[in-house]
Design an enzyme around this catalytic site. Structure first.
Site, PDB file in Angstrom:
ATOM      1  N   ASP A   1      41.607  39.346  40.695  1.00 15.16           N
ATOM      2  CA  ASP A   1      40.699  39.738  41.779  1.00 15.16           C
ATOM      3  C   ASP A   1      39.252  39.842  41.293  1.00 15.16           C
ATOM      4  OD1 ASP A   1      40.132  40.492  44.383  1.00 15.16           O
ATOM      5  OD2 ASP A   1      41.641  42.074  44.456  1.00 15.16           O
TER       6      ASP A   1
ATOM      7  N   GLU B   1      38.806  35.296  44.399  1.00 17.65           N
ATOM      8  CA  GLU B   1      37.365  35.555  44.315  1.00 17.65           C
ATOM      9  C   GLU B   1      36.713  35.396  45.686  1.00 17.65           C
ATOM     10  OE1 GLU B   1      33.567  33.201  43.658  1.00 17.65           O
ATOM     11  OE2 GLU B   1      35.462  32.815  44.654  1.00 17.65           O
ATOM     12  N   TRP B   2      37.578  35.214  46.701  1.00 13.32           N
ATOM     13  CA  TRP B   2      37.197  35.211  48.121  1.00 13.32           C
ATOM     14  C   TRP B   2      36.282  34.045  48.530  1.00 13.32           C
ATOM     15  CZ3 TRP B   2      35.044  40.327  46.212  1.00 13.32           C
ATOM     16  CH2 TRP B   2      36.086  41.179  45.818  1.00 13.32           C
ATOM     17  N   GLY B   3      36.154  33.057  47.650  1.00 12.94           N
ATOM     18  CA  GLY B   3      35.313  31.907  47.987  1.00 12.94           C
ATOM     19  C   GLY B   3      33.827  32.137  47.772  1.00 12.94           C
TER      20      GLY B   3
ATOM     21  N   ASP C   1      39.674  38.852  52.895  1.00 12.65           N
ATOM     22  CA  ASP C   1      41.068  39.206  53.197  1.00 12.65           C
ATOM     23  C   ASP C   1      41.476  38.932  54.642  1.00 12.65           C
ATOM     24  OD1 ASP C   1      41.022  40.062  50.649  1.00 12.65           O
ATOM     25  OD2 ASP C   1      41.558  42.145  51.070  1.00 12.65           O
TER      26      ASP C   1
HETATM   27  C1  GLA Z   1      41.320  42.526  47.407  1.00 11.00           C
HETATM   28  C2  GLA Z   1      42.168  41.266  47.544  1.00 11.00           C
HETATM   29  C3  GLA Z   1      43.437  41.612  48.312  1.00 11.00           C
HETATM   30  C4  GLA Z   1      44.212  42.700  47.573  1.00 11.00           C
HETATM   31  C5  GLA Z   1      43.327  43.914  47.368  1.00 11.00           C
HETATM   32  C6  GLA Z   1      43.977  44.938  46.453  1.00 11.00           C
HETATM   33  O1  GLA Z   1      40.859  42.973  48.640  1.00 11.00           O
HETATM   34  O2  GLA Z   1      41.451  40.256  48.190  1.00 11.00           O
HETATM   35  O3  GLA Z   1      44.247  40.456  48.478  1.00 11.00           O
HETATM   36  O4  GLA Z   1      44.650  42.188  46.323  1.00 11.00           O
HETATM   37  O5  GLA Z   1      42.080  43.557  46.791  1.00 11.00           O
HETATM   38  O6  GLA Z   1      43.167  46.053  46.239  1.00 11.00           O
END
Ligand code: GLA
Length: 409
Positions: free
Chosen positions: A150, A183-185, A205
């Site tokens: 993450d 890394e969410w892009g 997310d």
């Molecule tokens: C981030 C990630 C999620 C999850 C949470 C856990 O938000 O994007 O998928 O793993 O952390 O805290």
């Protein structure tokens, strides 16, 4: 002089031999499994994980291809041990992670774990920053098979550097571990991570919603349809061993049956990792009908590994095409609107060559395909051929998914 050159050449070869890389031969089709986060967040313990592994086998999910049982955030102890090694929370995981990995392996499944490139995870547990090699070694010793990594509390760390560092640490530890970037892009990993990781998250997310955003204050959770839109144009970056990851599934967590079916189908059209996010110990038969549809899973797992393409947007109706092995195509109609929609598929209008990725052509004007409706069971799923236009009704927030196979006679 010749000897010196020969020795230099040998040294260079040896350096090359130990050069770090990601593990090859993993996730040649998108990974399938389960992850604790969407349903349980921080409320996890070893009993839940064991019961989930049992359910994976008992409900037929393992036989359908779901393989990884992944711990997400909050499995960690508050402190590292005296030597700096990461430990699990001894109250929630009294038997330890090694025992859990053994349990999962005995059932023919694999175990995944979670960490973060920063000092702390998103749930405030210890991150891997400054301990990358030690953490990778610990996971390998425990028998872990998958790492989701993450991106919280990373301040101004360079993303490419941080993920490459962990890739190298995993490689040095010697156990083949699927490396899943989360890394969410933010830094467009699709542009640089094909040789760093086996998949990368394309967005923030997901939450359990078909098309509504959820405001959390400082950040927003995205619906299945938002994520679909954000991932649609990234198809040229995905392929065997390196996938776009539009986040874990919310199937079975509260959407309608049609919405769950549409969400699952579109993830398959995206060649997405299929990581379940529901409680599979108590999964309903209705939800299993979706998760166990092997013909739909086969669209996701097709060996060509080509992400689908959004060919048409006509108001709330979309048509997606996905090239498959053997000259076949997945042909998917998605209705994002609140009313059922009638549509007549004039096949010739979908003549298309995938110049961007596979170079394959539908050739509807010159080729005839058999039509199989993948959400219809049994004999009724054979719905004729593409010789003439086909009228179809797509329900609200639902899909119709065909597999088109070249007609042999
Ligand atoms: C981030 C990630 C999620 C999850 C949470 C856990 O938000 O994007 O998928 O793993 O952390 O805290």
């Amino acid at each position: 002089m010749k000897r010196v050159i020969a020795m230099l050449a040998l040294a260079a070869t040896m350096c090359g031999a130990v050069q770090a890389q990601k593990f090859e031969g993993i996730a040649l089709t998108p990974q399938m499994g389960w992850n604790s986060w969407n349903k349980f967040a921080c409320e996890i313990n070893e009993e839940l994980i064991r019961e989930t592994a049992d359910a994976m086998v008992e409900k037929g999910l393992a036989a359908a291809g779901y393989e990884y049982i992944n711990l997400d955030d909050c499995w960690h102890a508050a402190e590292r041990d005296a030597d700096g090694f990461i430990q699990c929370d001894a109250e929630r995981f009294p038997s330890g992670i090694k025992a859990l990995a053994d349990y999962v392996h005995e059932r023919g499944l694999k175990l995944g774990i979670y960490s973060d490139a920063g000092r702390h995870t998103c749930g405030g547990r210890l991150g891997s920053f400054g301990h990358e090699y030690q953490d990778a070694l610990q996971y390998a010793r425990w028998g872990v098979d998958y790492l989701k990594y993450d991106w919280c509390e990373t301040e101004n760390i360079n993303a490419r550097g941080a993920y490459t560092l962990m890739r190298d640490a995993l490689y040095a530890a010697g156990r083949p571990i699927l490396f899943s970037m989360c890394e969410w892009g933010t830094d467009k990993p699709w542009e640089w991570a094909a040789d760093v990781a086996h998949s990368w998250r394309t967005t923030g997310d997901i939450w359990c919603s078909f098309d509504q955003i959820y405001q959390h204050g400082t950040w927003q959770a995205l619906s299945a349809m938002h994520i679909l839109d954000l991932t649609a144009d990234l198809r040229r970056y995905a392929g065997p061993g390196h996938w776009n990851d539009p986040d874990m599934l919310e199937v079975g967590n509260g959407m309608t049956q049609a919405e769950d079916r549409a969400h699952f189908t579109m993830w398959c059209m995206l060649s997405a990792p299929l990581i379940l996010g529901n409680d599979i110990r108590t999964v309903s038969d209705q939800t299993l009908e979706i998760l166990l549809n092997e013909r739909v899973i086969a669209i996701d797992q097709d060996p060509l590994g080509v992400q689908g393409y959004r060919f048409l947007r006509d108001g709330d109706l979309e048509v997606w095409l996905k090239p498959l092995q053997g000259g076949c195509w997945a042909f998917c109609l998605l209705n994002r609107g609140s009313e059922a929609r009638e549509y007549t598929v004039d096949w010739a209008a979908f003549d298309w060559t995938d110049e961007e990725v596979s170079k394959l052509s539908t050739d509807f004007s010159t080729k005839i395909y058999d039509i199989e409706n993948l959400w219809v069971e049994g004999k009724k799923s054979a719905e004729g051929t593409t010789r003439k236009p086909k009228s179809v009704v797509v329900d609200s927030h639902d899909v119709v998914l065909y597999r088109l196979s070249p007609k042999t006679k």
